[in-house]
Design a protein around this motif. Structure first.
Motif, PDB file in Angstrom:
ATOM      1  N   GLU A 153       0.847  -1.182   0.000  1.00 15.02           N
ATOM      2  CA  GLU A 153       0.000   0.000   0.000  1.00 15.02           C
ATOM      3  C   GLU A 153       0.890   1.241   0.000  1.00 15.02           C
TER       4      GLU A 153
ATOM      5  N   ARG B  58      -4.618   4.101  -3.943  1.00 16.72           N
ATOM      6  CA  ARG B  58      -4.792   2.813  -4.611  1.00 16.72           C
ATOM      7  C   ARG B  58      -4.987   3.025  -6.108  1.00 16.72           C
TER       8      ARG B  58
ATOM      9  N   ASN C 159      -9.506  -4.884  -5.069  1.00 21.89           N
ATOM     10  CA  ASN C 159      -9.889  -3.676  -4.341  1.00 21.89           C
ATOM     11  C   ASN C 159     -11.140  -3.037  -4.921  1.00 21.89           C
TER      12      ASN C 159
END
Length: 219
Positions: free
Chosen positions: A49, A98, A182
């Motif tokens: 991340e 993201r 995601n």
């Protein structure tokens, strides 16, 4: 709609959009994604991340964005600077970025930004967004790839490092699988999409974002 929308959402859209992907060295194409699909189960735990801010901050904000999305570029040029100064750097907000991939060019930009395990990620992201129109303004995929290479060189990366990052097929497949996971889990269908302490929001001005963040901080 004031943001870029995923065509169909989820795995099928990502597979179709990225199926033609390839990194170009000179005039010879070398595919980053050899198949339209990611090839079955992919271990996405290897993807780090990209995070800024205090891990114990009272507010966590997640941004889903694409390096080829014009509205994402506007957000990073007009909103993110103030967000970072007022909330991230002061320990109020933990910020997570993201990736979303609409096309192979966005994937290439992410491979460049994440080079060296993301040590330069946010600095490179700033440049990639600021110069979005310039590096995307190529007559061919080879020219666009060369434009990204130049950004990497300006950031101080060696040629060998740049080439290795852009040609990393395993990383590319894993990033696509990670993005799909995601996006499906959080029902992300457009960019930029923002989550503030788990609540989903569309693109917004800094004034509106400030109101949302202050409500969380003062709630």
């Amino acid at each position: 709609m004031d943001r870029r929308t995923l065509l169909g959402g989820g795995t099928a859209a990502a597979a179709a959009l990225l199926a033609a992907g390839g990194i170009y060295f000179g005039t010879t194409p070398r595919p980053v994604l050899a198949q339209a699909e990611t090839g079955g189960d992919v271990d996405t735990s290897t993807i780090n991340e990209m995070v800024l801010g205090d891990e114990n901050a009272p507010v966590t904000m997640v941004e889903y964005a694409s390096f080829t999305c014009p509205h994402c570029a506007t957000f990073h040029q007009n909103v993110f600077k103030d967000l970072k100064a007022d909330y991230i750097d002061t320990g109020k907000v933990r910020f997570i970025y993201r990736d979303v991939y609409f096309d192979r060019f966005g994937l290439w930009a992410a491979l460049m930004a994440r080079c060296d395990d993301g040590a330069r990620f946010f600095g490179l992201a700033d440049v990639i967004y600021a110069k979005q129109k310039e590096w995307l303004n190529g007559d061919s995929p080879a020219e666009i790839a060369d434009n990204l290479r130049r950004i990497g060189k300006v950031a101080g990366m060696e040629d060998d490092t740049i080439e290795a990052c852009l040609a990393d097929q395993d990383k590319a497949r894993t990033l696509v699988a990670w993005f799909q996971e995601n996006a499906e889990e959080d029902d992300v269908t457009a960019t930029p999409t923002l989550f503030v302490n788990g609540t989903k929001h569309s693109n917004m001005s800094y004034a509106d974002l400030r109101d949302v963040l202050d409500a969380e901080l003062n709630g």
